[in-house]
Design an enzyme around this catalytic site. Structure first.
Site, PDB file in Angstrom:
ATOM      1  N   HIS A 366       0.836  -1.058   0.052  1.00 47.63           N
ATOM      2  CA  HIS A 366      -0.134   0.142  -0.120  1.00 47.63           C
ATOM      3  C   HIS A 366       0.692   1.254  -0.004  1.00 47.63           C
ATOM      4  O   HIS A 366       0.275   2.248  -0.165  1.00 47.63           O
ATOM      5  CB  HIS A 366      -0.822   0.144   1.273  1.00 47.63           C
ATOM      6  CG  HIS A 366      -2.111   0.946   1.022  1.00 47.63           C
ATOM      7  ND1 HIS A 366      -2.490   1.517  -0.048  1.00 47.63           N
ATOM      8  CD2 HIS A 366      -2.943   1.086   1.823  1.00 47.63           C
ATOM      9  CE1 HIS A 366      -3.569   2.148   0.158  1.00 47.63           C
ATOM     10  NE2 HIS A 366      -4.058   1.907   1.102  1.00 47.63           N
ATOM     11  N   ASP A 370      -2.174   2.523  -4.510  1.00 48.48           N
ATOM     12  CA  ASP A 370      -3.339   2.877  -3.928  1.00 48.48           C
ATOM     13  C   ASP A 370      -4.504   1.521  -3.782  1.00 48.48           C
ATOM     14  O   ASP A 370      -4.349   1.021  -4.706  1.00 48.48           O
ATOM     15  CB  ASP A 370      -3.828   4.047  -4.558  1.00 48.48           C
ATOM     16  CG  ASP A 370      -3.000   5.235  -4.263  1.00 48.48           C
ATOM     17  OD1 ASP A 370      -2.178   5.425  -3.388  1.00 48.48           O
ATOM     18  OD2 ASP A 370      -2.973   6.183  -5.161  1.00 48.48           O
TER      19      ASP A 370
END
Length: 395
Positions: A366, A370
């Site tokens: 992450h 995204d």
């Protein structure tokens, strides 16, 4: 003249190995290119061949010892006449009485003991037949340099006793390295997993229609993996962050698509890589996967087969897994998990139908990818699998 047997170059980023086993004993005659010793790295097992015809004269690094690239593993003597002399000398040495009570030492341990002015009697050897290895000396030095415990230390943990119906086996270097890399991935990356499912009806129908013709023409079976490799490449081109990696404060975007395919072996998990998979046909992908899988199970993969991957696919479905969250393969930022195909009721145009469904899982970092990108990537894979004609038309 003695010939040194050295640890060869082991590949990118690998500087050391463990001596797994010697295939010859001192005094044995060997031929050029005949395997002498097997080294175990964190990725593959490597056989070191004899550089020429001769006799194995001396073993300097015993089984279980850690050795660096370029280190001398042993020495050979050349010539058939010398072979007889070495064998005779070896037998005579076996019959000779021991002249010293010091424990056996590896050459690396002997040098380190001399450098540190240590007595070998103070160290317990963990090598074969009580042999003191370099690791034993380093452990002794580390223990000696450790700070003193507090005045009221907690009671030390009692070593777990061996059980008559249990077996204690030291982890192989490959297994230890896999464990380290997977734990590092959890500790370093901000790893999340997103899920979806794909209706496999289209792919299965296409395989049934062309399976025999494909195998006759290309000499290899048409499997599911080639469809997923092609589907992932299309999604990687649209969402380049999934094909990228973090290097310090930089992001490296890769314009090549080298797809790792996880393979389970008796020694542990390995991930051989399909280089430039975007330039391969379905038949080339299937042939490459079959070849890499067979060589992985036989322990014949080279370092080049295991390096350079940009994205990984893991098929837990071959073991019956219905759903799981795969762990990242550092430094990659994404890994797709395939799973078991199972007939399930689904809604199709307002009606309930039984369809062959597969759960898909994308684990991703992450820090670089995204949430919207991860979801979009997995949806693109799903769409391509459910409409396989898109893969054939590259749309």
């Amino acid at each position: 003249m003695a010939i040194e047997i050295q640890v060869p170059q082991l590949g990118e980023s690998i500087s050391e190995a463990t001596v797994a086993r010697w295939m010859k004993a001192p005094g044995d005659a060997v031929e050029a290119d005949e395997p002498l010793v097997e080294l175990e790295t964190d990725k593959v097992t490597v056989e070191v061949p004899a550089p020429r015809n001769g006799v194995l004269e001396e073993i300097l690094a015993g089984e279980g010892e850690e050795v660096e690239v370029g280190a001398v593993l042993g020495r050979m003597a050349g010539g058939a006449a010398l072979a007889k002399a070495v064998v005779s000398a070896s037998k005579a040495e076996e019959l000779a009485p021991a002249v010293s009570d010091a424990p056996p030492l590896s050459p690396a341990a002997r040098k380190l003991l001399a450098d540190k002015a240590l007595a070998p009697e103070a160290i317990t050897g963990t090598g074969k037949d009580g042999r003191i290895t370099k690791a034993d000396v380093l452990a002794h030095l580390e223990a000696a340099a450790a700070p003193l415990p507090p005045a009221t230390p907690a009671a030390p943990a009692t070593p777990r006793p061996d059980h008559p119906r249990q077996e204690r086996v030291r982890m192989s270097r490959l297994r230890r390295r896999v464990a380290e890399r997977l734990k590092d991935a959890q500790n370093t990356a901000a790893m999340l997993t997103t899920y979806n499912e794909a209706d496999m009806s289209g792919v299965m129908a296409l395989r049934r229609r062309y399976r025999d013709l494909f195998e006759t023409r290309h000499g290899v079976r048409l499997g599911f993996m080639s469809f997923f490799v092609k589907a992932c490449i299309g999604a990687l081109k649209e969402i380049p962050a999934v094909n990228a990696e973090i290097d310090g404060d930089d992001i490296i975007y890769k314009n090549h698509y080298d797809i790792g395919v996880a393979v389970g072996t008796a020694q542990g998990l390995v991930v051989p890589v399909l280089k430039d998979a975007d330039q391969m046909s379905f038949a080339q992908v299937e042939r490459s996967i079959a070849d890499l899988g067979a060589r992985a199970r036989d322990g014949k993969l080279s370092m080049a087969d295991l390096t350079g991957g940009t994205f990984t696919i893991s098929n837990g479905g071959v073991y019956g897994s219905l759903m799981s969250a795969p762990i990242l393969n550092p430094p990659q930022s994404g890994i797709l998990g395939m799973h078991k195909i199972e007939d399930r009721p689904v809604a199709v145009d307002g009606k309930v139908e039984i369809r062959p469904m597969m759960y898909l899982a994308l684990s991703y970092d992450h820090r670089i990818i995204d949430g919207s990108e991860s979801v979009t990537f997995l949806v693109r894979v799903k769409d391509a699998i459910e409409n396989p004609e898109r893969l054939l038309l590259d749309v």
